[in-house]
Design a protein around this motif. Structure first.
Motif, PDB file in Angstrom:
ATOM      1  N   TYR A 371       0.849  -1.186   0.000  1.00  9.93           N
ATOM      2  CA  TYR A 371       0.000   0.000   0.000  1.00  9.93           C
ATOM      3  C   TYR A 371       0.893   1.249   0.000  1.00  9.93           C
ATOM      4  O   TYR A 371       1.942   1.249   0.662  1.00  9.93           O
ATOM      5  N   GLY A 374       0.233   6.388   3.936  1.00  7.91           N
ATOM      6  CA  GLY A 374      -0.903   7.285   4.136  1.00  7.91           C
ATOM      7  C   GLY A 374      -1.484   7.061   5.512  1.00  7.91           C
ATOM      8  O   GLY A 374      -0.880   6.393   6.364  1.00  7.91           O
ATOM      9  N   PHE A 375      -2.669   7.610   5.740  1.00  9.51           N
ATOM     10  CA  PHE A 375      -3.376   7.392   6.997  1.00  9.51           C
ATOM     11  C   PHE A 375      -4.290   6.172   6.838  1.00  9.51           C
ATOM     12  O   PHE A 375      -5.149   6.142   5.947  1.00  9.51           O
ATOM     13  N   TYR A 376      -4.105   5.197   7.696  1.00  8.34           N
ATOM     14  CA  TYR A 376      -4.926   3.982   7.670  1.00  8.34           C
ATOM     15  C   TYR A 376      -5.357   3.639   9.100  1.00  8.34           C
ATOM     16  O   TYR A 376      -4.544   3.737  10.030  1.00  8.34           O
ATOM     17  N   THR A 397       0.213   6.484  10.384  1.00 11.96           N
ATOM     18  CA  THR A 397       0.310   7.820   9.814  1.00 11.96           C
ATOM     19  C   THR A 397       1.543   7.894   8.899  1.00 11.96           C
ATOM     20  O   THR A 397       2.493   7.126   9.065  1.00 11.96           O
ATOM     21  N   PRO A 398       1.542   8.832   7.955  1.00 11.19           N
ATOM     22  CA  PRO A 398       2.707   8.966   7.066  1.00 11.19           C
ATOM     23  C   PRO A 398       3.990   9.325   7.827  1.00 11.19           C
ATOM     24  O   PRO A 398       5.089   9.017   7.359  1.00 11.19           O
ATOM     25  N   HIS A 416      -9.318   1.513   4.322  1.00  6.13           N
ATOM     26  CA  HIS A 416      -8.686   2.318   3.277  1.00  6.13           C
ATOM     27  C   HIS A 416      -9.753   2.772   2.295  1.00  6.13           C
ATOM     28  O   HIS A 416     -10.948   2.539   2.491  1.00  6.13           O
ATOM     29  N   GLN A 420      -5.815   3.156  -1.064  1.00  2.00           N
ATOM     30  CA  GLN A 420      -5.096   4.385  -0.734  1.00  2.00           C
ATOM     31  C   GLN A 420      -5.443   4.766   0.705  1.00  2.00           C
ATOM     32  O   GLN A 420      -6.410   4.280   1.278  1.00  2.00           O
ATOM     33  N   GLY A 421      -4.642   5.662   1.273  1.00  2.00           N
ATOM     34  CA  GLY A 421      -4.950   6.155   2.600  1.00  2.00           C
ATOM     35  C   GLY A 421      -6.243   6.949   2.617  1.00  2.00           C
ATOM     36  O   GLY A 421      -6.794   7.319   1.569  1.00  2.00           O
ATOM     37  N   ALA A 427      -9.434   8.687   9.710  1.00  2.00           N
ATOM     38  CA  ALA A 427      -8.670   7.551  10.236  1.00  2.00           C
ATOM     39  C   ALA A 427      -8.672   7.553  11.760  1.00  2.00           C
ATOM     40  O   ALA A 427      -8.899   6.518  12.406  1.00  2.00           O
TER      41      ALA A 427
END
Length: 495
Positions: A371, A374-376, A397-398, A416, A420-421, A427
């Motif tokens: 993936y 990103g934020f998940y 977090t990134p 997601h 993508q995040g 999140a």
């Protein structure tokens, strides 16, 4: 009659250690207290001249409890009994058990020394079978079926599909076949693991059960090792009373801590509380309190993940399938591989000293499982029986790692959008919502085991996206650890 049952219980305790095929056959013999309780659930007005099926009969504890009730309550002077038991050790004792009742009532017994699935499917398919005549189908069934997975390539799976039953475990196969073998208005009492109540694999079984029977009564134990103290079994159990072809009305729900039933309580619930009318997955909820549920108290909690613009997937990296790619510590050519242990609340601890690897080597084959950073929101798929919470969430977090791509191991569910995040506020809002006490309690009503599947999260209800983002902003504005009490209080405020 108590003396007969006590004799059978002593025999059960004596034979239990001798069973060498427990793991092979999924055998768990029923304690006397549980057997008597199960027999007590049958409608006494329907017990005259019964035709009884006991599939996987063991030494006959369940059949004996049924016959004991017939005699002590003067419900019938005769009975037809068909007991199915493949294990030779148990079958010898089963014959001895049935002989104890020969002078107590007119008993016509048939001991079937076959695999129940093979016998039942053949019986259902045999056009010349006597059971094709509905008048002599079974009126009663009492069973503690074996608990063991069925392989997709096995003979059992093929035979079951031949009679229209699709399922993944012996216990649901036994109950499904028993339903098909019953007369209209015939009653079934079975003790089975609660795992069938949710999840995609048991949906065809739930559909069969709900289409062809009415649920009359469900009894819930705290856990399977409370009901089966002599066996190393850790599944939650439910005892169910089903009636073939009956109109579905309110359902009686009872609970007890263990098989002593000393703290027995019961309540009645409308069926809409057991299976929600619009639930396409047919999850079976087992409420244990007359208090309003979380969803009933907050009607605004009515959105699906799809409606708030979020998807959920199981972590795609299955570590044992990519062993050559795993690295204990990050090195050139690798990216982070996240396990549940890497997430502690809103923090990500990576790399981490632990038994699991921290990274995975990347080539063209591995790249498709990754993936973008990103934020998940992540949720552990498995929790141990010692954990207080069923749902354990975290946030990636990134800023957590300095990489453009990451891997999620199969023990995680990942929230997601199109791989993508998702926005940071969403999140963190999903994290806080899933971490609340109310949501954990709500989840336990329809989830009887320690696994949290992506389908479970997909089927749950959520507040609106705006509410979740507000919740997330609150989390992000509070530096440091947020207590459980604070999360629960804030959820009440924003809903």
């Amino acid at each position: 009659m108590t003396q007969i049952l006590e004799t059978i219980e002593k025999e059960r305790l004596a034979v239990n250690p001798l069973l060498k095929r427990k793991s092979e056959l999924g055998q768990f013999l029923t304690p006397l207290t549980v057997a008597k309780f199960m027999a007590s659930l049958f409608d006494m007005s329907k017990m005259s001249n019964p035709k009884i099926l006991d599939a996987g009969a063991g030494i006959g504890s369940l059949t004996s409890a049924f016959l004991d009730r017939l005699i002590t309550e003067h419900l019938s002077d005769s009975a037809d009994v068909s007991v199915v038991e493949i294990d030779e050790i148990l079958r010898t004792r089963l014959l001895d058990t049935l002989s104890l009742f020969n002078d107590k009532l007119e008993l016509r017994s048939q001991v079937i020394s076959e695999d129940f699935i093979e016998w039942a499917t053949r019986t259902l398919l045999d056009e010349n079978s006597l059971l094709a005549n509905v008048e002599i189908r079974f009126t009663h069934a009492i069973l503690n079926p074996p608990y063991k997975k069925i392989m997709s390539s096995s003979l059992h799976r093929k035979l079951l599909r031949g009679v229209g039953i699709e399922t993944v475990n012996l216990y649901s196969a036994f109950v499904g076949l028993t339903i098909e073998l019953m007369e209209e208005s015939g009653q079934i009492v079975a003790i089975i693991p609660r795992s069938f109540c949710n999840g995609p694999y048991f949906r065809p079984f739930r559909q069969l059960l709900l289409e062809k029977t009415a649920i009359k009564h469900m009894h819930l134990f705290d856990s399977r090792d409370k009901a089966f103290k002599d066996d190393e079994v850790l599944q939650e159990n439910v005892i169910m009373l089903l009636e073939r072809g009956a109109h579905q009305t309110d359902v009686k729900i009872s609970t007890s801590k263990d098989d002593s039933f000393v703290d027995y309580t019961e309540n009645c619930y409308p069926f809409e509380k057991i299976v929600q009318p619009k639930d396409t997955e047919l999850f079976i909820h087992i409420p244990t309190s007359n208090e309003e549920s979380f969803i009933e108290r907050f009607p605004t909690v009515c959105y699906s993940l799809k409606e708030i613009g979020v998807e959920v997937s199981t972590g795609p990296v299955v570590d044992f399938r990519v062993k050559s790619y795993l690295r204990d510590t990050p090195e050139e050519g690798t990216v982070p591989l996240f396990y549940p242990n890497h997430f502690v609340g809103t923090l990500t601890e990576w790399p981490k000293v632990m038994k699991k690897p921290n990274a995975v080597f990347v080539d063209e084959d591995m790249k498709k499982w990754l993936y973008p950073i990103g934020f998940y929101t992540v949720v552990k798929r498995f929790s141990s029986k010692e954990e207080k919470r069923r749902i354990v969430a975290g946030v990636l977090t990134p800023e957590s790692v300095d990489y453009t791509e990451v891997g999620f191991e199969n023990g995680l569910n990942v929230l997601h959008f199109q791989k993508q995040g998702i926005p940071a506020e969403l999140a963190f809002g999903l994290y806080a919502y899933l971490s609340s006490t109310e949501v954990d309690k709500y989840f336990r009503v329809f989830n009887g085991h320690t696994q949290v599947n992506a389908t479970d999260l997909r089927t749950m209800k959520y507040p609106s996206r705006e509410t979740l983002e507000n919740f997330g902003r609150w989390v992000m504005s509070n530096s440091g650890t947020i207590s459980q009490e604070e999360i629960d209080q804030k959820l009440e405020e924003i809903l």
